[in-house]
Motif scaffolding. Structure first.
Motif, mmCIF file in Angstrom:
data_model
loop_
_atom_site.group_PDB
_atom_site.id
_atom_site.type_symbol
_atom_site.label_atom_id
_atom_site.label_comp_id
_atom_site.label_asym_id
_atom_site.label_seq_id
_atom_site.Cartn_x
_atom_site.Cartn_y
_atom_site.Cartn_z
ATOM 1 N N ILE A 196 -2.632 33.293 2.597
ATOM 2 C CA ILE A 196 -0.894 33.788 2.147
ATOM 3 C C ILE A 196 0.228 32.369 2.870
ATOM 4 O O ILE A 196 0.246 33.014 4.247
ATOM 5 C CB ILE A 196 -0.982 34.818 2.086
ATOM 6 N N LEU A 197 0.685 31.918 2.124
ATOM 7 C CA LEU A 197 1.860 31.071 3.295
ATOM 8 C C LEU A 197 3.074 31.509 3.096
ATOM 9 O O LEU A 197 3.825 31.530 3.945
ATOM 10 C CB LEU A 197 2.017 29.174 2.538
ATOM 11 N N SER A 198 3.806 32.624 2.168
ATOM 12 C CA SER A 198 4.476 33.078 2.403
ATOM 13 C C SER A 198 4.855 34.451 1.494
ATOM 14 O O SER A 198 4.306 33.741 0.761
ATOM 15 C CB SER A 198 5.674 31.923 1.647
ATOM 16 N N ILE A 199 6.086 35.084 1.372
ATOM 17 C CA ILE A 199 5.877 36.435 0.203
ATOM 18 C C ILE A 199 7.322 36.019 0.167
ATOM 19 O O ILE A 199 7.980 36.656 1.049
ATOM 20 C CB ILE A 199 5.268 37.229 0.732
ATOM 21 N N SER A 200 7.865 36.596 -1.567
ATOM 22 C CA SER A 200 8.732 36.598 -1.456
ATOM 23 C C SER A 200 8.573 38.020 -2.956
ATOM 24 O O SER A 200 8.125 38.635 -3.400
ATOM 25 C CB SER A 200 9.339 35.253 -2.858
ATOM 26 N N LEU A 201 9.765 39.076 -2.657
ATOM 27 C CA LEU A 201 10.274 40.116 -2.676
ATOM 28 C C LEU A 201 12.070 40.263 -3.645
ATOM 29 O O LEU A 201 12.743 40.007 -2.788
ATOM 30 C CB LEU A 201 10.290 41.469 -1.616
ATOM 31 N N LEU A 248 2.657 41.557 9.124
ATOM 32 C CA LEU A 248 2.639 39.781 8.414
ATOM 33 C C LEU A 248 3.177 39.088 9.309
ATOM 34 O O LEU A 248 4.581 38.655 9.618
ATOM 35 C CB LEU A 248 2.804 40.068 6.663
ATOM 36 N N ASN A 249 2.658 38.323 9.826
ATOM 37 C CA ASN A 249 3.572 37.018 10.588
ATOM 38 C C ASN A 249 3.458 36.097 9.577
ATOM 39 O O ASN A 249 3.085 34.739 9.745
ATOM 40 C CB ASN A 249 2.893 36.520 11.487
ATOM 41 N N ILE A 250 4.468 35.687 8.717
ATOM 42 C CA ILE A 250 4.582 34.247 6.891
ATOM 43 C C ILE A 250 5.913 35.064 6.860
ATOM 44 O O ILE A 250 6.854 36.055 6.707
ATOM 45 C CB ILE A 250 3.644 34.906 6.491
ATOM 46 N N PRO A 251 6.230 33.463 6.670
ATOM 47 C CA PRO A 251 7.872 33.857 6.034
ATOM 48 C C PRO A 251 7.999 34.603 4.833
ATOM 49 O O PRO A 251 7.106 34.998 3.774
ATOM 50 C CB PRO A 251 7.925 32.397 5.568
ATOM 51 N N VAL A 252 8.880 35.316 4.717
ATOM 52 C CA VAL A 252 9.629 36.173 3.839
ATOM 53 C C VAL A 252 10.782 36.291 2.903
ATOM 54 O O VAL A 252 11.807 36.183 3.943
ATOM 55 C CB VAL A 252 9.328 38.218 4.172
ATOM 56 N N LEU A 253 11.030 35.908 1.855
ATOM 57 C CA LEU A 253 11.818 35.354 1.135
ATOM 58 C C LEU A 253 12.118 37.279 0.572
ATOM 59 O O LEU A 253 11.342 37.306 -0.165
ATOM 60 C CB LEU A 253 12.097 34.666 -0.045
ATOM 61 N N MET A 254 13.739 37.854 1.036
ATOM 62 C CA MET A 254 14.264 38.807 0.201
ATOM 63 C C MET A 254 15.745 38.412 -0.429
ATOM 64 O O MET A 254 16.274 37.979 -0.167
ATOM 65 C CB MET A 254 14.128 40.255 1.132
ATOM 66 N N THR A 255 15.344 39.355 -2.037
ATOM 67 C CA THR A 255 16.457 39.359 -2.798
ATOM 68 C C THR A 255 16.832 40.003 -3.839
ATOM 69 O O THR A 255 16.220 41.055 -3.755
ATOM 70 C CB THR A 255 16.555 37.945 -4.021
ATOM 71 N N CYS A 256 18.198 40.649 -3.558
ATOM 72 C CA CYS A 256 17.672 41.594 -4.782
ATOM 73 C C CYS A 256 19.661 41.411 -5.902
ATOM 74 O O CYS A 256 20.361 40.833 -5.247
ATOM 75 C CB CYS A 256 18.237 43.042 -4.215
#
Length: 317
Positions: free
Chosen positions: A137-142, A251-259
């Motif tokens: 997993i390279l990134s997680i977008s939430l 988790l030591n991967i980039p995370v994007l969070m939006t709302c």
């Protein structure tokens, strides 16, 4: 209809998949079929999209098909949902069991390196799965994340209830009376829930086809087991104690969070959740409620596309 409206209408239309089918998911001695649809056939790093609900389906997230000009985009319907098998077994509708099933999609589609994109309950699913299965997993977008149901119940839902102005300012009380105490009329309850939906779930009325398909194909039995309320301001089902914020911290991967600015997963709640990530970007999408992929797909996709490019540029350095 202007060019932007035409592009949004196309984004919210079910894609013509380059491939679709089923993968086997074996659990507790039974084999189930999970539907997937892939759009885009390049060799770029794919994105796997996890829908909300619980009991929902992929239809309200089809705007992410726009990313297929740069990478394969994979949608799938969770067990009991949409086009996947719908077993009549209430013991299957738990967060931990859903965390387990994403492995079947990963392995069945041979995903070695990929990005995870989740919306609403799909963010809980993304973090719960990734914490146990981080490889590749390279990134997680939430998007519109709900990672701690206890925090939502105790700190966010009460504010949303207080903000409802309908029924002479008593809409929040009407919801609590009906769901928690079994008193009040169905008409008043439905009116209060509709105010909540129009104000905080989706700002797009009349509902577009993607939302109509979502509603038509959802599985209420799953929602009843895991949420157990129509308003979702009172979480009475088995998700009420689920909290994956500590898993996010591992988790030591980039995370994007939006709302959305009017989201039931409010900006304050989303910012609080972003504090558990080691490497998070956080954005508010103005003029949108919870269904940002429907209310403001172009804005959401702009953030998503830039984030994925940034992650891959850094990983290639």
């Amino acid at each position: 209809m202007n060019e932007e409206q035409l592009s949004v209408e196309k984004l919210l239309t079910e894609p013509d998949y380059d491939s679709e089918g089923f993968v086997d998911y074996i659990y507790d001695g039974h084999t189930y079929k999970l539907w997937y649809g892939r759009i885009g056939s390049s060799n770029a790093i794919p994105a796997l999209v996890l829908h909300g609900g619980p009991g929902g389906n992929h239809h309200n997230l089809v705007a992410f098909q726009a990313l297929a000009d740069e990478r394969p985009v994979i949608f799938y319907d969770q067990l009991g949902c949409g086009k996947s098998d719908r077993p009549d077994n209430s013991s299957l509708w738990t967060a931990e069991r859903y965390f387990d099933e994403v492995k079947a999609i990963r392995d069945g589609l041979n995903l070695k390196k990929y990005h995870l994109i989740g919306h609403s309950w799909g963010t809980t699913l993304a973090v719960g799965f990734a914490a146990k299965n981080p490889a590749g997993i390279l990134s997680i977008s939430l998007h519109s994340p709900i990672l701690s149901f206890p925090y939502y119940i105790n700190h966010i839902a009460p504010i949303l209830k207080q903000g409802l102005s309908g029924l002479n300012g008593k809409a929040g009380q009407v919801i609590d009376d009906y769901e928690l105490r079994g008193v009040g009329t169905k008409n008043d309850y439905d009116e209060a829930c509709l105010e909540l939906m129009k104000g905080h779930v989706t700002n797009t009325w009349p509902l577009p086809e993607a939302m109509k398909k979502l509603i038509a194909a959802r599985n209420p039995a799953i929602h009843d087991m895991m949420i157990a309320s129509d308003s979702e301001l009172n979480v009475l089902g088995n998700l009420k104690t689920v909290n994956v914020t500590s898993q996010l911290s591992t988790l030591n991967i980039p995370v994007l969070m939006t709302c959305g600015s009017d989201d039931v997963c409010t900006p304050a709640y989303t910012k609080w959740q972003s504090g558990f990530a080691n490497n998070a970007q956080y954005y508010i999408i103005q003029g949108s409620a919870h269904m940002t992929p429907v209310d403001k797909p172009l804005e959401l996709l702009g953030l998503q596309r830039a984030f994925l490019k940034e992650v891959e540029n850094v990983s290639n350095e």
